[in-house]
Design an enzyme around this catalytic site. Structure first.
Site, PDB file in Angstrom:
ATOM      1  N   GLY A  16     -57.535 -25.926 -30.527  1.00 48.45           N
ATOM      2  CA  GLY A  16     -56.488 -25.022 -30.061  1.00 48.45           C
ATOM      3  C   GLY A  16     -56.241 -25.099 -28.563  1.00 48.45           C
ATOM      4  O   GLY A  16     -57.051 -25.638 -27.808  1.00 48.45           O
ATOM      5  N   ARG A  24     -47.652 -36.214 -36.310  1.00 49.93           N
ATOM      6  CA  ARG A  24     -46.303 -36.534 -36.805  1.00 49.93           C
ATOM      7  C   ARG A  24     -45.648 -37.716 -36.083  1.00 49.93           C
ATOM      8  O   ARG A  24     -44.615 -38.216 -36.529  1.00 49.93           O
ATOM      9  CB  ARG A  24     -45.398 -35.297 -36.710  1.00 49.93           C
ATOM     10  CG  ARG A  24     -45.616 -34.334 -37.860  1.00 49.93           C
ATOM     11  CD  ARG A  24     -44.718 -33.144 -37.746  1.00 49.93           C
ATOM     12  NE  ARG A  24     -45.191 -32.196 -36.738  1.00 49.93           N
ATOM     13  CZ  ARG A  24     -44.427 -31.263 -36.177  1.00 49.93           C
ATOM     14  NH1 ARG A  24     -43.145 -31.167 -36.499  1.00 49.93           N
ATOM     15  NH2 ARG A  24     -44.937 -30.435 -35.286  1.00 49.93           N
ATOM     16  N   ALA A  77     -28.148 -89.667 -11.338  1.00 51.35           N
ATOM     17  CA  ALA A  77     -28.009 -88.942 -12.604  1.00 51.35           C
ATOM     18  C   ALA A  77     -28.770 -89.669 -13.705  1.00 51.35           C
ATOM     19  O   ALA A  77     -28.830 -90.889 -13.737  1.00 51.35           O
ATOM     20  CB  ALA A  77     -26.536 -88.825 -12.967  1.00 51.35           C
ATOM     21  N   ASN A  97     -42.126 -18.393 -26.437  1.00 50.99           N
ATOM     22  CA  ASN A  97     -43.023 -18.955 -25.421  1.00 50.99           C
ATOM     23  C   ASN A  97     -42.794 -20.463 -25.303  1.00 50.99           C
ATOM     24  O   ASN A  97     -42.875 -21.189 -26.283  1.00 50.99           O
ATOM     25  CB  ASN A  97     -44.469 -18.657 -25.880  1.00 50.99           C
ATOM     26  CG  ASN A  97     -45.508 -19.367 -25.033  1.00 50.99           C
ATOM     27  OD1 ASN A  97     -45.258 -19.706 -23.882  1.00 50.99           O
ATOM     28  ND2 ASN A  97     -46.678 -19.582 -25.618  1.00 50.99           N
TER      29      ASN A  97
END
Ligand code: UD1
Ligand code: CA
Length: 462
Positions: free
Chosen positions: A80, A18, A422, A170
């Site tokens: 499982g 999922r 500069a 559980n």
């Protein structure tokens, strides 16, 4: 029994379909750390040193990210939770202590919770389950109690209508007597509604004589399992809040917790103030009394005390005490700013050392450079470090004045106290200390030219 050593098994082989991801579920991050890493750290925090992580699909990447501090067991087919634990058993063969088994997708579990479970139970307890009461127990295994503890756990799909009413569920976190667990695991069968080997079936095997019991936790966080991206986002927010609170409690001011995001490994000293919309991630360390934000992102940086960072982006940089950055600065990897350095708006630094007191206040790129103490880098100065093939270095001495809009073509060295006019294009080479370096065309003056030109134009148009 509490002096026994404790090992841990983290079950993280599930596919996590999922999540809709190419990555294994456990690798998805909550506040910058993979979920499995949070679980593993929480276990470590409870004193569990020896940890086996059961991995499956994408397991190599979990192993790579979490490193060698853990043992890894492979479950190539997900048959499982009981089967997953079986796969870890050979790595704990002969282990005489307790074994905590927990899922790898519950990032909000805490060390305290594991510690409570480990020290709970009685001399007879072979399995102590972390349980919780919920209003809606749907999807969870139900705790079926007996007179003397827990009789069994029944999964939703195998539960009778009466059992489905049970609201004690559980959490999938257990503390087993190790030898008992290792003895029971080979006896599991998959004779159930899902055709899986359930770890929960071990409970019925040890229940006799009060061998199984459940410790009830009020904290709903132990049940926060992440199965999809939205649950991941929610876990991230909860963990994020926990982290913010921890910093606030230890002396950090967080002006807007709603828009402040701190990674799990970030460290911040007292009296530092975080302004809104600040994101600090990775292994970032920040000292005391800094002021950071708003709208700032800092990743893997080391930052001293009294540093100010406004509206900026910093990555893999070191900032010493009293450095000042921003607004709108980009401090890239390998930058090191010494005390009193000022890096102002629209300045980018990369692989650059700015020694004490250097100022680069506006519109500048400094890459692959070292700049000596108290040097001033004028607005618009660019170090041209890349010729399309190679990166070259710029070395600027101390007390140098680099005039605005100077282009410094690397490799280049400017001696101490030199002065760049500069707008100069300074070609590669070495320039002596104290010199004026000027690389621009002379200013020409044509007296009265402008007035005459305007005059001519006006006449023509009439
Ligand atoms: C499990 C418990 C259930 C509990 C619930 C809490 C069982 C049989 N049921 O159910 O009682 O209420 O967790 O969330 O244990 N995993 C593997 N390999 C596998 C299967 C799972 O490593 O073959 C891992 C998963 O990656 C996950 C954990 O085990 O981290 C739990 O698996 P999951 O499928 O979520 O178990 P649930 O069916 O939710
Ligand atoms: Ca689950």
């Amino acid at each position: 029994m509490s002096n026994l050593p404790v090992a841990g098994i983290i079950l993280a082989a599930g596919k996590g379909t999922r999540m809709k991801s190419d990555q294994p579920k456990g690798l998805h991050e909550v506040c910058g750390l993979p979920m499995v890493d949070h679980v593993a750290r929480a276990l470590r925090g409870a004193g569990v040193e020896r940890i086996v992580i059961v991995v499956g699909h994408g397991g190599e990447s979990i192993q790579k990210r979490l490193g060698e501090g853990y043992a890894y067991a492979w479950q190539n087919e997900q048959k499982g939770t009981g089967h997953a634990a079986q796969m870890a058993a050979h790595l704990l063969a002969g282990f005489q202590g307790k074994i905590v088994v927990t899922a790898g997708d519950t990032p909000l579990v805490s060390s305290d919770m594991f510690a409570a479970l480990i020290s709970g139970g009685s001399l007879h307890t072979k399995c102590l389950i972390a349980s919780s009461f919920v209003d809606n127990p749907k999807g969870y295994g139900r705790i079926v109690r007996s007179g003397v503890g827990v009789q069994r756990i029944v999964e939703e799909k195998d539960a009778s209508p009466d059992e489905q009413e049970i609201q004690e569920v559980n959490s999938s976190i257990y503390c087993f007597d190790g030898p008992t667990l290792l003895e029971c695991l080979p006896n599991l069968t998959n004779d159930n509604a899902q055709g899986e080997f359930y770890l929960t079936d071990v409970i019925a095997m040890v229940a006799e004589g009060g061998g199984a019991d459940a410790m009830v936790f009020d904290d709903p966080d132990i049940l926060v399992g992440v199965n999809d991206r939205w649950q991941l986002a929610e876990a991230d927010r909860k963990m994020g809040e926990r982290i913010l609170r921890r910093h606030a409690e230890s002396g950090v001011t967080i002006m807007d917790p709603g828009t402040t995001y701190l990674g799990a490994e970030v460290e911040i000293g007292v009296d530092t103030v975080l302004e809104p919309s600040t994101m600090i991630v990775g292994k970032t360390q920040i000292g005391k009394s800094c002021r950071i934000g708003p709208f700032t992102r800092i990743e893997n940086c080391k930052i001293g005390n009294d540093v100010m960072i406004y509206v900026s982006y910093l990555k893999e940089a070191v900032l010493h005490d009293t450095a000042k950055v921003g607004p709108y600065a980009h401090i890239r990897p390998g930058s090191e700013l010494y005390p009193d350095v000022k890096v102002g708006n629209f300045v980018e630094t990369k692989n650059a050392i700015l020694e004490t007191g250097v100022k680069a206040s506006h519109l500048t790129y400094i890459g692959d450079a070292i700049i000596g103490e108290n040097t001033n880098i004028g607005a618009g100065t660019i170090t041209c470090n890349y010729d399309g093939f190679h990166k070259s270095r710029t070395e600027i001495g101390r007390d140098v004045f680099v005039g605005s809009n100077s282009t410094l073509v690397a490799p280049i060295k400017l001696g101490d106290g030199s002065f760049v006019a500069a707008g100069s294009v300074v070609t590669g080479g070495e320039y002596p200390a104290g010199a004026l370096v000027i690389g621009r065309s002379r200013t020409e003056v044509k007296e009265q030219w402008a007035a005459q030109w305007r005059n001519k134009k006006t006449k023509k148009d009439q």
